[in-house]
Structure formats: C-alpha cells, structure tokens
Design a protein around this motif. Structure first.
Motif, PDB file in Angstrom:
ATOM      1  N   PRO A 294       0.966  -1.215  -0.174  1.00 24.64           N
ATOM      2  CA  PRO A 294       0.038   0.079   0.035  1.00 24.64           C
ATOM      3  C   PRO A 294       0.918   1.263  -0.031  1.00 24.64           C
ATOM      4  CG  PRO A 294      -0.759  -1.573   1.701  1.00 24.64           C
ATOM      5  CD  PRO A 294       0.581  -2.041   0.990  1.00 24.64           C
ATOM      6  N   LEU A 295       0.245   2.281  -0.448  1.00 25.25           N
ATOM      7  CA  LEU A 295       0.956   3.567  -0.296  1.00 25.25           C
ATOM      8  C   LEU A 295       1.102   4.016   1.248  1.00 25.25           C
ATOM      9  CD1 LEU A 295      -0.912   5.778  -3.137  1.00 25.25           C
ATOM     10  CD2 LEU A 295       1.251   4.647  -3.174  1.00 25.25           C
ATOM     11  N   PRO A 296       2.151   4.767   1.335  1.00 27.50           N
ATOM     12  CA  PRO A 296       2.456   5.311   2.788  1.00 27.50           C
ATOM     13  C   PRO A 296       1.054   5.746   3.464  1.00 27.50           C
ATOM     14  CG  PRO A 296       4.219   6.047   1.392  1.00 27.50           C
ATOM     15  CD  PRO A 296       2.982   5.490   0.337  1.00 27.50           C
TER      16      PRO A 296
ATOM     17  N   GLU B  72      -1.519  11.645   0.552  1.00 28.02           N
ATOM     18  CA  GLU B  72      -2.639  12.387   0.229  1.00 28.02           C
ATOM     19  C   GLU B  72      -3.173  12.416  -1.422  1.00 28.02           C
ATOM     20  OE1 GLU B  72      -3.289  16.427   1.626  1.00 28.02           O
ATOM     21  OE2 GLU B  72      -1.869  16.051   3.503  1.00 28.02           O
ATOM     22  N   LEU B  73      -4.453  12.003  -1.465  1.00 25.66           N
ATOM     23  CA  LEU B  73      -5.256  11.769  -2.762  1.00 25.66           C
ATOM     24  C   LEU B  73      -6.174  12.778  -2.810  1.00 25.66           C
ATOM     25  CD1 LEU B  73      -4.767   8.130  -3.103  1.00 25.66           C
ATOM     26  CD2 LEU B  73      -3.352   9.894  -4.344  1.00 25.66           C
TER      27      LEU B  73
ATOM     28  N   TYR C 166       0.108  14.221 -14.760  1.00 28.16           N
ATOM     29  CA  TYR C 166      -0.574  12.997 -14.229  1.00 28.16           C
ATOM     30  C   TYR C 166      -1.128  13.494 -12.867  1.00 28.16           C
ATOM     31  CZ  TYR C 166       3.253  12.317 -10.997  1.00 28.16           C
ATOM     32  OH  TYR C 166       3.872  12.365  -9.854  1.00 28.16           O
ATOM     33  N   GLU C 167      -2.216  12.640 -12.747  1.00 28.87           N
ATOM     34  CA  GLU C 167      -3.020  12.951 -11.478  1.00 28.87           C
ATOM     35  C   GLU C 167      -3.465  11.530 -10.892  1.00 28.87           C
ATOM     36  OE1 GLU C 167      -6.919  15.313  -9.969  1.00 28.87           O
ATOM     37  OE2 GLU C 167      -6.522  15.186 -12.207  1.00 28.87           O
TER      38      GLU C 167
ATOM     39  N   PHE D 233       5.148   7.696  -7.484  1.00 29.71           N
ATOM     40  CA  PHE D 233       4.885   8.005  -6.058  1.00 29.71           C
ATOM     41  C   PHE D 233       6.177   8.576  -5.425  1.00 29.71           C
ATOM     42  CE2 PHE D 233       2.420   4.245  -7.643  1.00 29.71           C
ATOM     43  CZ  PHE D 233       1.432   4.670  -7.649  1.00 29.71           C
ATOM     44  N   GLY D 234       7.346   8.820  -6.130  1.00 26.32           N
ATOM     45  CA  GLY D 234       8.211   9.307  -5.687  1.00 26.32           C
ATOM     46  C   GLY D 234       9.033   8.526  -4.442  1.00 26.32           C
TER      47      GLY D 234
END
Length: 183
Positions: free
Chosen positions: A112-114, A118-119, A128-129, A157-158
C-alpha cells in the motif's frame, strides 16, 4: 484446497532493452510447477493456477526464479481474477474518461501507499494525477504532452514509496481480465 487463478502483472518485461519472449516466460512459470500457464500480450501478463495459499511466499518464489533465470529483478504483483474483476466493477475512474490526450492507468502496487499519502495528487508539470488508491492499486490519469506520456505510471509515487508498481491501461486491463477468464 481448490486452485486459484492468478494474474501476474510483471514490471520491467520487454522495456528498456530487457526482451523476453512470452514462450520463455510461460516456461519459467511452468518450471515453478504452476498450472495452466498462459500469457497475454508482450507486456508481462501471465495467468496460472495454483493451490498455494501464501501469496507473499508465491510472489517471492516467482520473483527469485525470474531474476535467477533472466539476470535482472522482475517485480511481480499477483492478483486473483476475482480481485481484478472487483477492481473494474468498482469503476475507480468514475468522472474521468480516456481520450486523445488522456490515458487511464491502473498501477498495481507491491504494498500500500504510505500512511498519510494525500489523494488526489497532481504532478507539478500536470502530466499525471493520482485520483485514488486502495491497498493493491493506484488509479492514475495520465495527460499526454506533445502526444507522449512523459512519466512512467509505475514511478509516480516518489521516494516516499518503498514498494514497486506496474501500470496497465484501463482498456487493456479489461482485455487481460477477459483473456484470464477463458479456459
């Protein structure tokens, strides 16, 4: 225990000079004792059946075998056919449409993302978004610039994201699911 049909979404297959014929890829999965191994298009989508229930262990086993056989890491995201169907049924891109300069991309995530990511999130360049995510996937709207995607959807995602991601266009994902469902 009954067998489960998985779709293996592979990253780094047939890009950047790393070419693997699908016949060879199917052989590698078959060598692992996986059943009914099939593939779909050249971008690293493999279907198979197995009675193994520990997905994390199965993923590690596949990744280790692919790296040992191909000479480079191949991050692998496993999803069941039902999970992909549920994802598509949830319409994660509601309110967004693909078009001449817009692509809808599902990025399958290794983790999963950290927490606190924030989304939605839009890139500074506007190319991109990230419009949503769940623990197994992120939903990215790519805005072509000069007729090209300037960013790899699996790498949006960096540095805060330690996992791996591999993207599939939404329209292709529908085709992958249909192919995986065929006996």
């Amino acid at each position: 225990m009954s067998d489960t049909t998985y779709i293996a979404f592979l990253r780094a297959v047939n890009v950047g000079g790393r070419t693997v014929k699908m016949e060879r890829l199917r052989e590698l999965f078959t060598e692992l004792g996986l059943g009914e191994v099939r593939s779909y298009i050249q971008s690293g989508n493999v279907f198979f059946r197995t009675g193994e229930s520990d997905r994390a262990a199965l993923t590690r086993r596949i990744e280790q075998h692919l790296e040992a056989s191909l000479g480079y890491p191949v991050p692998t995201m496993l999803r069941t056919v039902e999970e992909v169907a549920d994802l598509l049924d949830a319409e994660p891109f509601a309110g967004h449409e693909a078009g001449p300069d817009t692509r809808l991309v599902v990025v399958f995530l290794s983790e999963p993302l950290p927490e606190g990511y924030e989304l939605p999130q839009r890139s500074a360049k506007g190319d991109y978004e990230i419009v949503g995510a769940d623990p197994g996937a992120a939903y990215v709207v790519m805005h072509l610039q000069g007729g090209r995607m300037n960013t790899n959807p699996g790498a949006v995602f960096g540095k805060s994201y330690a996992g791996q991601g591999t993207g599939r266009f939404l329209h292709t994902l529908h085709k992958i699911l249909a192919a995986a469902r065929k006996a």
